[in-house]
Design an enzyme around this catalytic site. Sequence first.
Site, short mmCIF file in Angstrom:
data_model
loop_
_atom_site.label_atom_id
_atom_site.label_comp_id
_atom_site.label_asym_id
_atom_site.label_seq_id
_atom_site.Cartn_x
_atom_site.Cartn_y
_atom_site.Cartn_z
N GLY A 41 6.86 6.89 12.30
CA GLY A 41 7.17 6.32 10.99
C GLY A 41 8.64 6.46 10.67
O GLY A 41 9.26 7.49 10.93
N ALA A 45 9.89 8.97 4.36
CA ALA A 45 9.50 10.28 4.87
C ALA A 45 9.91 10.44 6.33
O ALA A 45 10.62 11.38 6.69
CB ALA A 45 8.00 10.48 4.70
N GLY A 46 9.50 9.51 7.18
CA GLY A 46 9.80 9.63 8.61
C GLY A 46 11.27 9.46 8.91
O GLY A 46 11.83 10.18 9.76
N HIS A 267 -2.65 -0.40 -9.65
CA HIS A 267 -1.52 -0.60 -10.57
C HIS A 267 -1.82 -1.74 -11.54
O HIS A 267 -2.26 -2.81 -11.11
CB HIS A 267 -0.28 -0.95 -9.72
CG HIS A 267 1.00 -0.79 -10.46
ND1 HIS A 267 1.33 -1.55 -11.54
CD2 HIS A 267 2.04 0.06 -10.27
CE1 HIS A 267 2.53 -1.17 -11.98
NE2 HIS A 267 2.97 -0.19 -11.23
N ARG A 338 -1.04 4.40 -15.68
CA ARG A 338 -1.51 3.27 -14.88
C ARG A 338 -3.04 3.17 -14.81
O ARG A 338 -3.61 2.09 -14.94
CB ARG A 338 -0.97 3.39 -13.45
CG ARG A 338 0.52 3.22 -13.40
CD ARG A 338 1.08 3.47 -12.02
NE ARG A 338 2.52 3.21 -12.03
CZ ARG A 338 3.31 3.33 -10.99
NH1 ARG A 338 2.82 3.71 -9.82
NH2 ARG A 338 4.60 3.07 -11.09
N HIS A 430 -2.41 -0.20 -5.01
CA HIS A 430 -0.97 -0.01 -4.89
C HIS A 430 -0.57 1.20 -4.05
O HIS A 430 0.39 1.16 -3.30
CB HIS A 430 -0.41 0.15 -6.30
CG HIS A 430 1.06 0.35 -6.36
ND1 HIS A 430 1.94 -0.59 -5.88
CD2 HIS A 430 1.82 1.36 -6.84
CE1 HIS A 430 3.18 -0.14 -6.06
NE2 HIS A 430 3.13 1.04 -6.62
N GLU A 454 3.56 9.34 2.10
CA GLU A 454 2.29 8.86 1.55
C GLU A 454 1.11 9.20 2.47
O GLU A 454 -0.04 9.24 2.04
CB GLU A 454 2.37 7.35 1.29
CG GLU A 454 1.23 6.84 0.42
CD GLU A 454 1.36 5.37 0.03
OE1 GLU A 454 2.48 4.82 0.08
OE2 GLU A 454 0.33 4.78 -0.31
N ARG A 464 -0.79 9.21 -9.28
CA ARG A 464 0.64 9.44 -9.09
C ARG A 464 1.43 8.83 -10.25
O ARG A 464 1.14 7.72 -10.68
CB ARG A 464 1.12 8.81 -7.78
CG ARG A 464 2.61 8.91 -7.58
CD ARG A 464 3.05 8.39 -6.23
NE ARG A 464 2.94 6.96 -6.07
CZ ARG A 464 3.78 6.07 -6.60
NH1 ARG A 464 4.78 6.47 -7.37
NH2 ARG A 464 3.62 4.78 -6.38
C1 LIG Z 1 5.56 -2.85 -4.14
C2 LIG Z 1 5.71 -1.36 -4.19
C3 LIG Z 1 6.62 -0.78 -5.07
C4 LIG Z 1 6.77 0.59 -5.14
N1 LIG Z 1 7.69 1.11 -6.01
C5 LIG Z 1 7.86 2.45 -6.07
C6 LIG Z 1 8.84 3.01 -6.94
O1 LIG Z 1 9.55 2.30 -7.67
N2 LIG Z 1 8.99 4.35 -6.96
C7 LIG Z 1 8.23 5.17 -6.16
O2 LIG Z 1 8.44 6.37 -6.22
N3 LIG Z 1 7.31 4.67 -5.32
C8 LIG Z 1 7.10 3.32 -5.25
N4 LIG Z 1 6.15 2.82 -4.40
C9 LIG Z 1 5.46 3.72 -3.45
C10 LIG Z 1 6.37 4.06 -2.26
O3 LIG Z 1 7.16 2.95 -1.93
C11 LIG Z 1 5.62 4.48 -1.00
O4 LIG Z 1 4.64 5.41 -1.33
C12 LIG Z 1 6.56 5.15 0.00
O5 LIG Z 1 7.67 4.33 0.23
C13 LIG Z 1 5.88 5.48 1.30
O6 LIG Z 1 6.83 5.96 2.23
P1 LIG Z 1 6.43 6.58 3.62
O7 LIG Z 1 7.68 6.99 4.29
O8 LIG Z 1 5.39 7.61 3.42
O9 LIG Z 1 5.72 5.39 4.43
P2 LIG Z 1 6.17 3.89 4.76
O10 LIG Z 1 7.42 3.50 4.13
O11 LIG Z 1 4.94 3.07 4.53
O12 LIG Z 1 6.47 3.92 6.31
C14 LIG Z 1 5.48 3.96 7.28
C15 LIG Z 1 6.14 3.95 8.63
O13 LIG Z 1 5.18 4.29 9.62
C16 LIG Z 1 5.25 3.39 10.70
N5 LIG Z 1 3.92 3.36 11.30
C17 LIG Z 1 2.72 3.28 10.68
N6 LIG Z 1 1.74 3.36 11.58
C18 LIG Z 1 2.31 3.49 12.80
C19 LIG Z 1 1.82 3.62 14.12
N7 LIG Z 1 0.52 3.68 14.40
N8 LIG Z 1 2.73 3.70 15.12
C20 LIG Z 1 4.06 3.67 14.87
N9 LIG Z 1 4.57 3.58 13.64
C21 LIG Z 1 3.70 3.48 12.62
C22 LIG Z 1 5.73 2.10 10.10
O14 LIG Z 1 6.33 1.32 11.09
C23 LIG Z 1 6.73 2.63 9.07
O15 LIG Z 1 7.96 2.86 9.72
C24 LIG Z 1 5.98 1.43 -4.32
C25 LIG Z 1 5.06 0.87 -3.45
C26 LIG Z 1 4.90 -0.51 -3.39
C27 LIG Z 1 3.83 -1.08 -2.51
#
Ligand SMILES: Cc1cc2nc3c(=O)[nH]c(=O)nc-3n(C[C@H](O)[C@H](O)[C@H](O)COP(=O)(O)OP(=O)(O)OC[C@H]3O[C@@H](n4cnc5c(N)ncnc54)[C@H](O)[C@@H]3O)c2cc1C
Lengths: 671, 255
Positions: A41, A45-46, A267, A338, A430, A454, A464
Site C-alpha cells: 500500500g 499510511a503505506g 456519509h 454523520r 464512505h 484504514e 469516525r
Molecule cells: C471521497 C473521500 C473523501 C475523503 N475525505 C477525507 C477527509 O477530508 N479527511 C479525512 O481524514 N479522511 C477522508 N477520507 C478517508 C481517507 O481518505 C481514507 O481513509 C484514507 O486515505 C485511507 O488511507 P490508507 O493509506 O489507509 O489507504 P489507501 O489510500 O486506500 O491506500 C491503499 C493502498 O493499498 C494498495 N493496495 C491495496 N490492496 C493491495 C494489494 N492486494 N496489493 C498491493 N497493493 C494493494 C493500493 O494500491 C493503495 O496504494 C475520505 C475518503 C473518501 C472516499
Amino acid sequence: MAKLDAKIPEGPIKDKWTNHKNNINVVNPANKRLIDVIVVGTGLAGGSAAASLAELGYNVKSFCFQDSPRRAHSIAAQGGINAAKNYQNDGDSTYRLFYDTVKGGDYRSREANVYRLAEVSTNIIDQCVAQGVPFAREYGGLLDNRSFGGVLVSRTFYAKGQTGQQLLLGAYSAMSRQIGKGKIKMFNRHEMMDLVIVGGKARGIISRNLITGEIARHSAHAVVIASGGYGNVFFLSTNAMGSNTSAAWKIHKKGAFFANPCYTQIHPTCIPRSGEYQSKLTLMSESLRNDGRIWVPKNMKDVEAIRAGSMKPVEIKAEDRDYYLERRYPAFGNLVPRDVASRAAKERCDAGYGVNATGEAVYLDFASAIMRYGKEKAIIIHEPNASEARIQELGKKVIEDKYGNLFQMYEKITNDNPYETPMQIYPAVHYTMGGVWVDYNLMTTIPGCYAAGEANFSDHGANRLGASALMQGLADGYFVLPYTIGDYLANDIRTGEVSTSSAEFDEAEQVVKERLNFFINNKGTKSVDHFHKRLGKVMWDKVGMSRNTQGLKEAADEIRVIKEEFWKDVMVPGELNELNQELEKAGRVADFLELGELFAKDALDRNESCGGHFREESVEPDGEQKGEAKRDDVNFKYAAAWEWKGDPKDAELHKEELTFNDIELKQRSYK
Amino acid sequence: MTENGMNLTLKVWRQKSDKDKGQIETYQVKDISEHMSFLEMMDTMNEQLITAGKEPVAFDHDCREGICGSCSLFINGEAHGPDRGVTTCQLHMRKFKDGDTIYIEPWRSKAFPVIKDLVVDRTGFDRIMNAGGFISVNTSGNTQDANSIPIPKDDADHAFDAATCIGCGACVATCKNASAMLFVSAKVSQLALLPQGKIEAKDRVLNMVGQMDAEGFGSCTNTGACEVECPKGISLDNIARMNREFMSASITSDK
Ligand SMILES: Cc1cc2nc3c(=O)[nH]c(=O)nc-3n(C[C@H](O)[C@H](O)[C@H](O)COP(=O)(O)OP(=O)(O)OC[C@H]3O[C@@H](n4cnc5c(N)ncnc54)[C@H](O)[C@@H]3O)c2cc1C
Ligand code: SF4
Ligand code: FES
C-alpha cells in the site's frame, strides 16, 4: 483469551507513548541495513511508513496495484486533516482532540491508541509543511484552519478541497527520494496475493505482476499491510474503483483477527445514484452542511409533483418544507454527526418523501445562506438599499469562494446548477472503521505482520469524525510504526536474508496459482460485476444504515448463495499471463463475498446500536431521546475480534474489553 | 435515439500487448443515458463483450472523480475528450448525441508505450520525480513548528495551483512534440515558490530536466496545447518559471 493482548503500556495516559518509546528496543543503524520490510500500500499510511522506514535505513519493498504510488485512494480525500495545534487559540489541546475522537467513536475505541494519535497529530502538520505541502494560509502567511463535523474548535488544516491529494503527494515525494536512493524498491502494478508465514512469523508475500501475470516470491523480516478500507463490499461507495479488502482478508485467513467488521460509515452528503449503470458514488464534502439546509417537502402531493416534473423545489413555500434535522435536533440542526444525519435522511425517504425518481434523495439547500451572506456583504460594501437580485448576486459570490470547486463538481455530474436550485443528496458508504485487529504497536495477531491506516481497526471506534482518517494514516506511518517495528526487528538482526526457497513459500505460491487458474478455466456465464452488484445490494438493503435480526440472518444466507453461484458461474475472459482486469476483480470479489458474510455475522452479534451501527432492536424506548440509538455498555463495551476458522460462519469471537479510565462514558445527545 | 437513450458507434483501439501492432475495432452500444459518465459507458460496452465471451477493453481508472490521474483516454482526437477542465472519468455522455461515432484511443507518445488496449506505461513520470521532485527532509518529530515560516498567501496559492497536477499525462499526449514540460514545471514551480524548497532548487531543476530528457520526452516549442487540454488548468507560466530556474541553475551550478 490470552491471545488478545493489546500491550497497552503502563502509566498515566499522557506518558504512555513517551515511556513506551523510551523502553522499547531499537535496531542500530548498521543492522538496519540487514533488515527487509515489505509495505503493501502506498496511500497515506503505506507511503509514509515506507518513506520513514527507508530513511531509518531498512530495505523497503513497496507494493501498489495502481500504475504509480501517487494514485492510491488517499488522493481523493477532500476536506482536511485534524491536528491539535491550537493555532486559533480556541482552547484546543491534545486532551480535547482525544476526547472528541473517543466520544465521536461512541466509546468503542481504545483510549491509549487515541491519545497517542492526538499527541502526534501536531508533528504531522510540521512534517508536511517541511515537505512542501501547500496548506491553505491566511493573509498574514500563517496556516488557516476550518471547523469540521460538530466539534467545538477549528482544528482542521486543509488545501482547498484537495487535502488528501496534497498530503499524499507529500508522502509520495518522500518515497520518491528513497526510491531514487535505492532504499525503496517500488513494485507498482503489483498485487499482493498472499502472506507467507515461516516459523510462526510473517516472512514474505506472494505477488502478481499485473502487466505480465508473473507470480513472484518476496521475503522480508516484517510485513506491513496498509491496503485501505473495505467499503466496496457494498459495490457502490465513495471509494476508488480498485479499493479492496484482499490484502487484509488474506492475512485474516492466515491468522490475523479481523475486528468490528460491521462498523461502517455511511456519509450523509453524496450525490444520489442515477441509474443501474452507476459505478461509484461521489462525496460532497461535509463542510457544505455548515451553510446548506436539509429538507424534503411536508406534503405528499408536492413530492409527487416534483417527481412528475410539474413543480420545482424553489416553488415550495417555506411552511410546506420539512427541515427535518432542524425539527428533530434543534441543538445541532444540520450539523449533527454523520451517522445521525444519514439515518434521518433514510427515515424520510423510507416514509416516501424522497425527491427524485428513485425516491432516494433529499435537498441540501443554499438559498438561505446565499441571502444571509448577500445581506452581510451589502452592508459591508455600503449598499443598504440593494435589491433582492443584487443581494443574491453578492451572496452567490461568497458561496462560490467557499465551495466553488464542489459546486462545479456537482454540476458536471448532475447538470444542475446548485446556485439556482437545491442540491440533491443521499447517504453513501464512505469509510470502514472496522479492520484488522492490532495491538498498541500496530502488530496484528500474526507476529511480524502489522496493519496501518484504514486497513486496521484502531482509532475510530464505531464512528469516525471528519478529517481524522488522514491524521490516523499519517500518524501510523510517520510516527508510530517506525518506532514500534524496531522493537520487534531488534530480535532479527542475526537472522540474515530470509530465503524464499522453503516449503512455506512453495505452498503459498501453489495456492495462489491454483486459484488464478480456476478463474481462467471456469468459463461461466456471468461477469464478476454481476456478482459484485448482487452482493452490494444485499449489503445495502440488509446490512446498511439500519439493521435487524431477521434482515441480518437473511443477508448471511443470501450472501452464501451468491458465493456459491459465483464459484460455479463466474466468467473471467482473457489469459493468465497478461494484463487482465477481470481476473484482478474476480479475486477481489471472491474475498468481498467472504468478508460480507462475516460483516453480517458481526452486525448480528452486536445487539446494540453504536455509532454507524444501528440495530432497530436497540433504540431508546421513551423520553426525550425516544427512537434514537441506544448503546449497551453493560454487554457490548468491547472490540469484537474474529478468528478465521475455515469459513466466515464458523469465525470465533474474541473480545477485547475496552476500559475507560480517562473519559466518562456518556450517551451522545444532539437534541 | 431510443426512449432509453443514445445509440453509438465506438471505434476502439485494441492492442494485445506492447509487442502487438494494434488496430481499431468497431463496437455498437445502445440505450446510453445522458447521465452516464464516459467510463460507465465503457463499462456497458465491456459488460456486453464479456457476456458475448469476448475480452473486454482494458483502460486505466480508479477514483472516477478527477483526482487520481489514472484515466487517460484520447477521445475523438482530444486528450480527456471534448469537455474542458475535466478528466475522462468526469466527462459525461450528455456531451454526445444519438448516432455519434466516437474514436477512443490511448495516449500516444514514445515515452508512454502502450501496455494493452488503452493502458499505457507512464512510469517515466515517476522516474522524473525520483530524480528530484522532493524536499530532502527526513521524518522526525522535531521539525520546526509549521507556523515558524510564514509564507505570503500569494506564493502559497501559486504553489498550490501548481501542486494540483494529477500526473495524468494529457499534456504529453496532446503535445505534437510529446513534451513533458508542463508536468515537470508544475512540480519545479511548486517547490521553488516555497522557502522550504529553495535550498535545493538548482539541483532539483537540473536533475528533473535531465531525467525528462533521458526518458525520451520531446522538447517544448511553446504551442500551448498542453495548457488547453490540462484537466487541472496548470498554467504555462510554470514553464516560463522553470526555464528561468533552469537557466540560472545551469549558469551558476558548481556541477
Ligand atoms: C471521497 C473521500 C473523501 C475523503 N475525505 C477525507 C477527509 O477530508 N479527511 C479525512 O481524514 N479522511 C477522508 N477520507 C478517508 C481517507 O481518505 C481514507 O481513509 C484514507 O486515505 C485511507 O488511507 P490508507 O493509506 O489507509 O489507504 P489507501 O489510500 O486506500 O491506500 C491503499 C493502498 O493499498 C494498495 N493496495 C491495496 N490492496 C493491495 C494489494 N492486494 N496489493 C498491493 N497493493 C494493494 C493500493 O494500491 C493503495 O496504494 C475520505 C475518503 C473518501 C472516499
Ligand atoms: S500538467 Fe495537467 S495534463 Fe499534465 S500531467 Fe499534470 S494535470 Fe495532467
Ligand atoms: S479515474 Fe481518477 S482521475 Fe479519472
